[in-house]
Design a protein around this motif. Structure first.
Motif, short mmCIF file in Angstrom:
data_model
loop_
_atom_site.label_atom_id
_atom_site.label_comp_id
_atom_site.label_asym_id
_atom_site.label_seq_id
_atom_site.Cartn_x
_atom_site.Cartn_y
_atom_site.Cartn_z
N ILE A 5 0.84 -1.31 0.08
CA ILE A 5 -0.10 -0.02 -0.10
C ILE A 5 0.97 1.22 0.11
CG2 ILE A 5 -1.72 1.24 1.27
CD1 ILE A 5 -2.90 -1.27 2.24
N LYS A 55 -6.78 -0.41 4.68
CA LYS A 55 -6.82 1.08 4.03
C LYS A 55 -7.43 2.17 5.02
CE LYS A 55 -8.48 3.51 0.28
NZ LYS A 55 -9.76 4.17 0.01
N GLU A 59 -5.95 5.07 6.95
CA GLU A 59 -6.38 6.75 6.93
C GLU A 59 -7.02 7.14 8.18
OE1 GLU A 59 -9.44 5.85 3.72
OE2 GLU A 59 -7.86 6.39 2.03
N VAL A 65 -4.21 6.92 1.71
CA VAL A 65 -3.61 5.67 0.60
C VAL A 65 -3.93 6.06 -0.64
CG1 VAL A 65 -4.32 3.43 0.31
CG2 VAL A 65 -4.39 4.14 2.50
N ILE A 68 -2.90 0.71 -3.97
CA ILE A 68 -2.75 -0.67 -3.44
C ILE A 68 -2.42 -1.56 -4.72
CG2 ILE A 68 -4.28 -2.34 -2.37
CD1 ILE A 68 -6.04 -0.16 -1.44
#
Length: 70
Positions: A5, A55, A59, A65, A68
């Motif tokens: 990520i 994710k 955040e 992010v 990915i």
């Protein structure tokens, strides 16, 4: 499943530690590795559906992010 990520906003070890802590708090996420230089987190997921939870955790810790991949 291993996921990478890309993260925006990490500038120091404190940032990396915050991201790592958030990722490790997600059940089913293991082998978390964070690179400030690459602005990237790599982790193993017990199942692919955990990508969204991971994710969200990143955040929620204050970072963006931006990509990915596997």
């Amino acid at each position: 499943m291993t996921v990478s990520i890309k993260i925006e906003g990490m500038h120091c070890n404190g940032c990396a530690n915050s991201v790592e802590k958030a990722a490790k708090a997600v059940d089913g996420v293991s082998n978390v590795r964070v690179s400030i230089e690459a602005n990237e987190l790599t982790a193993d997921l017990a199942k692919p559906e955990l990508v969204d939870a991971l994710k969200g955790a990143i955040e929620a810790s204050g970072f963006d992010v931006v990509g990915i991949g596997n």
